[in-house]
Scaffold this active site. Structure first.
Site, PDB file in Angstrom:
ATOM      1  N   ALA A  22      26.414  32.390  72.675  1.00 57.03           N
ATOM      2  CA  ALA A  22      25.162  33.002  71.399  1.00 57.03           C
ATOM      3  C   ALA A  22      23.976  31.707  71.741  1.00 57.03           C
ATOM      4  O   ALA A  22      23.204  31.938  71.219  1.00 57.03           O
ATOM      5  CB  ALA A  22      25.686  34.107  70.258  1.00 57.03           C
ATOM      6  N   PRO A 226     -11.609  18.614  42.257  1.00 53.88           N
ATOM      7  CA  PRO A 226     -11.083  18.344  40.858  1.00 53.88           C
ATOM      8  C   PRO A 226     -10.500  16.552  42.038  1.00 53.88           C
ATOM      9  O   PRO A 226     -10.290  15.776  40.950  1.00 53.88           O
ATOM     10  CB  PRO A 226     -10.585  18.240  39.788  1.00 53.88           C
ATOM     11  CG  PRO A 226     -10.444  19.576  40.223  1.00 53.88           C
ATOM     12  CD  PRO A 226     -11.410  19.993  41.532  1.00 53.88           C
ATOM     13  N   ASP A 249     -17.508   9.817  48.163  1.00 55.83           N
ATOM     14  CA  ASP A 249     -17.107   9.116  47.416  1.00 55.83           C
ATOM     15  C   ASP A 249     -15.773   9.110  47.134  1.00 55.83           C
ATOM     16  O   ASP A 249     -14.693   9.168  47.650  1.00 55.83           O
ATOM     17  CB  ASP A 249     -18.004   9.371  46.275  1.00 55.83           C
ATOM     18  CG  ASP A 249     -17.943  10.865  46.161  1.00 55.83           C
ATOM     19  OD1 ASP A 249     -16.434  11.144  45.724  1.00 55.83           O
ATOM     20  OD2 ASP A 249     -18.597  11.638  45.420  1.00 55.83           O
ATOM     21  N   LYS A 271     -18.661   5.231  44.268  1.00 61.34           N
ATOM     22  CA  LYS A 271     -18.639   4.279  43.250  1.00 61.34           C
ATOM     23  C   LYS A 271     -17.931   5.145  41.617  1.00 61.34           C
ATOM     24  O   LYS A 271     -18.056   6.019  41.852  1.00 61.34           O
ATOM     25  CB  LYS A 271     -20.544   4.215  42.908  1.00 61.34           C
ATOM     26  CG  LYS A 271     -21.175   5.810  42.974  1.00 61.34           C
ATOM     27  CD  LYS A 271     -21.907   5.746  42.978  1.00 61.34           C
ATOM     28  CE  LYS A 271     -23.211   7.049  43.521  1.00 61.34           C
ATOM     29  NZ  LYS A 271     -22.446   7.110  44.528  1.00 61.34           N
ATOM     30  N   GLY A 302     -17.019  14.697  44.613  1.00 61.70           N
ATOM     31  CA  GLY A 302     -16.325  15.341  43.884  1.00 61.70           C
ATOM     32  C   GLY A 302     -16.300  16.167  42.764  1.00 61.70           C
ATOM     33  O   GLY A 302     -17.349  15.915  43.194  1.00 61.70           O
ATOM     34  N   ASP A 304     -18.699  19.169  41.337  1.00 61.49           N
ATOM     35  CA  ASP A 304     -19.681  20.427  42.241  1.00 61.49           C
ATOM     36  C   ASP A 304     -20.519  18.641  42.365  1.00 61.49           C
ATOM     37  O   ASP A 304     -20.890  17.959  41.271  1.00 61.49           O
ATOM     38  CB  ASP A 304     -19.855  21.032  40.958  1.00 61.49           C
ATOM     39  CG  ASP A 304     -20.990  22.118  42.137  1.00 61.49           C
ATOM     40  OD1 ASP A 304     -20.449  22.882  42.627  1.00 61.49           O
ATOM     41  OD2 ASP A 304     -22.009  21.289  41.736  1.00 61.49           O
ATOM     42  N   VAL A 307     -23.364  19.133  39.207  1.00 59.65           N
ATOM     43  CA  VAL A 307     -22.744  18.814  38.008  1.00 59.65           C
ATOM     44  C   VAL A 307     -22.625  16.989  38.341  1.00 59.65           C
ATOM     45  O   VAL A 307     -21.272  16.855  38.389  1.00 59.65           O
ATOM     46  CB  VAL A 307     -21.521  19.753  37.468  1.00 59.65           C
ATOM     47  CG1 VAL A 307     -21.219  19.035  36.176  1.00 59.65           C
ATOM     48  CG2 VAL A 307     -21.439  21.689  38.140  1.00 59.65           C
ATOM     49  N   THR A 332     -15.914  21.456  39.743  1.00 56.16           N
ATOM     50  CA  THR A 332     -16.491  20.606  38.639  1.00 56.16           C
ATOM     51  C   THR A 332     -15.130  19.868  37.464  1.00 56.16           C
ATOM     52  O   THR A 332     -13.932  20.938  37.805  1.00 56.16           O
ATOM     53  CB  THR A 332     -17.530  20.663  38.350  1.00 56.16           C
ATOM     54  OG1 THR A 332     -17.800  19.449  37.448  1.00 56.16           O
ATOM     55  CG2 THR A 332     -16.895  21.578  36.669  1.00 56.16           C
ATOM     56  N   MET A 384     -17.317  10.241  32.645  1.00 57.78           N
ATOM     57  CA  MET A 384     -17.746   9.285  32.729  1.00 57.78           C
ATOM     58  C   MET A 384     -17.572   8.430  31.130  1.00 57.78           C
ATOM     59  O   MET A 384     -18.724   7.951  31.843  1.00 57.78           O
ATOM     60  CB  MET A 384     -18.814   8.654  33.541  1.00 57.78           C
ATOM     61  CG  MET A 384     -18.346   8.985  35.445  1.00 57.78           C
ATOM     62  SD  MET A 384     -19.883   9.240  35.952  1.00 57.78           S
ATOM     63  CE  MET A 384     -20.606  10.602  36.110  1.00 57.78           C
TER      64      MET A 384
END
EC number: 2.1.1.107
Length: 486
Positions: A22, A226, A249, A271, A302, A304, A307, A332, A384
């Site tokens: 089989a 994100p 980026d 950056k 990255g 939104d 934002v 975001t 940041m």
């Protein structure tokens, strides 16, 4: 990549199957569909294979396997119930450098069979590299449900028109855009409804009009989210799959980049606060130049793009140069990272508002309204801001925020390496000092819920339901962490 995915043309090629039961019959059925010339080495055949031999659909050698059998065949499948025989077949095939598969014995295979979705001539193969066959089968079932039966007809019609399209549209880019439009438009809808004659008329009309249409370039500003590739929007996925060139980026994750169309050019324009950077003016000029060359450009950012992503500045440049553009929002970091850390931005008991602010401003920007940011019963999220954590904590306390206010620093948000360090405003600088970038600062009473609500990564405090995560992964066919866990 444990196995290199490849489709073999077996039409008219001799293939040896060792075994007559089989298991062998299942493999032979697939081989015959591919047009292979099947030879079976076995003393006895089951009823199904006996019928195929009687109809001359397979060549039954009517003897046990011998080494000579492999000399003139293209590939070998060992599917007998004798494990020792199967492994002997494997070693002999390996010594002759012949592709060989021992059924259900991954360690003795130079190739394996994937699960297949067949919409001939469209074929989709799914494999777990032999690690989780049931998972591969479940994925195949999901794909079977998603893909219309008419997919094969669409491919066949397109194949018949391929030369005509190539003759009319000289560049690869023009042809690719033409087919993308057809597969997402009325042509595809007509084929799906089995109106193939009308579909071909539609194709002819679209081809006639194609040279008259403006094929100028454009720019799409796409938010990548994100980090977790499963959080990329469907519209964002469509854009990066249709792009000629992608400018991305440093905050765009490898998982997102892996979804970009393979033939698209990728240009890094990243950056970061601690390192070098591509001047914004250079990025703006590059977008304009590429669009003027007639290329479909995706500016992949990255989070939104509107934002703290300089998306507005970039669109102003495009508008000034009369370059067509569009925007695809993304999740975001303040929303995605806090959700994965189990920190709700608002909560009826703790915070009636949430404020997003950047810690990296232009040199001539007006001073921040610290009095507003220091209000209680609100959640403050700082992008940041890790390098200025000590100053942020000092100013907030000077303007009335309690040093005991809960605070968190979330690093690598939504990615497998995500870490959430919690403390108070008083020791915020210490939390940020050891946090790898990119990092997000969250200040407010809602941070106190992290201990109770954390569900993802190393900071998770309780087990999730594995079945729920596996179902979510298969149901969404995503590429995020839930699918990896499954």
């Amino acid at each position: 990549m444990n196995y290199f995915p490849i489709f073999a043309n077996l039409a008219g090629r001799p293939v040896l199957v060792v075994g007559g039961g089989a298991v062998a019959a299942r493999k032979i059925s697939l081989l015959l569909k591919a047009g292979a010339e099947v030879r079976v080495a076995a003393k006895h055949l089951n009823a199904e294979l006996s019928a195929l031999a009687a109809e001359n659909k397979i060549l039954w050698l009517a003897e046990e396997f011998r080494a000579e059998h492999i000399r003139t065949v293209f590939l070998i499948i060992a599917a007998s119930s004798d494990q020792a025989l199967n492994r002997r077949v494997f070693h002999l095939a390996e010594s002759c450098q012949k592709p060989v598969n021992v059924v259900d014995d991954r360690d003795h295979c130079s190739f394996i069979f994937p699960s297949v979705i067949d919409r001939n001539p469209v074929q989709i193969a799914v494999s777990s590299s032999g690690s989780a066959p049931v998972l591969a089968r479940l994925l195949r079932e999901r794909l079977e449900a998603l893909l219309p039966p008419s997919l094969g007809d669409m491919a066949e019609i397109s194949g018949r028109w391929r030369d005509a399209v190539k003759g009319k549209l000289k560049s690869v880019t023009e042809r690719r855009r033409f087919w993308e439009k057809q597969f997402n438009g009325r042509f595809a809808a007509l084929v799906k409804n089995r109106q193939n004659t009308l579909a071909e008329r539609e194709l002819a009309g679209q081809l006639e009009q194609s040279r008259q249409n403006d094929q100028g370039g454009s720019v799409s500003l796409v938010g990548a989210g994100p980090g977790d590739a499963g959080l990329l929007t469907l519209k964002g996925l469509q854009e990066i799959q249709q792009a000629d060139v992608v400018l991305y980026d440093a905050l765009v994750s490898d998982g997102i980049l892996s979804l970009v169309r393979r033939d698209a050019e990728r240009i890094f324009v990243g950056k970061r606060a601690r390192g070098g950077r591509t001047p914004q003016e250079d990025t703006n000029a590059l977008m304009v130049r590429l669009a003027r060359e007639g290329r479909r450009v995706v500016r992949l950012k990255g989070g939104d793009p509107f934002v703290f992503g300089r998306g507005g500045e970039e669109l102003e440049t495009l508008a000034r140069h009369q370059i067509p553009f569009s925007v695809v929002p993304g999740i975001t970091a303040a929303v995605g990272a806090t959700a994965y850390a189990g920190i709700p931005l608002t909560h009826r008991d703790y915070a009636q508002s949430a404020v997003f602010v950047t810690g990296h401003r232009k040199a001539d920007a007006p001073d921040i309204e610290w009095q507003t940011l220091a209000r209680s019963r609100q959640t403050l999220v700082i992008y940041m801001g890790a390098l200025k954590a000590a100053l942020i904590a000092e100013r907030l306390q000077q303007h009335g925020r309690s040093p005991d206010t809960p605070a968190a620093v979330i690093s690598q948000g939504t990615l497998p390496a995500q870490k959430t360090a919690t403390g108070t405003l008083a020791n915020l600088a210490e939390l940020a000092e050891t946090a790898p970038n990119p990092a997000l600062i969250v200040i407010g009473e809602v941070v106190g819920l992290h201990e109770k609500l954390a569900w993802f990564g190393e900071n998770a405090k309780k087990e999730s339901n594995p079945a729920e995560h596996a179902y979510f992964a298969l149901d969404g066919l995503g590429t995020g962490q839930e699918q990896q866990a499954a």
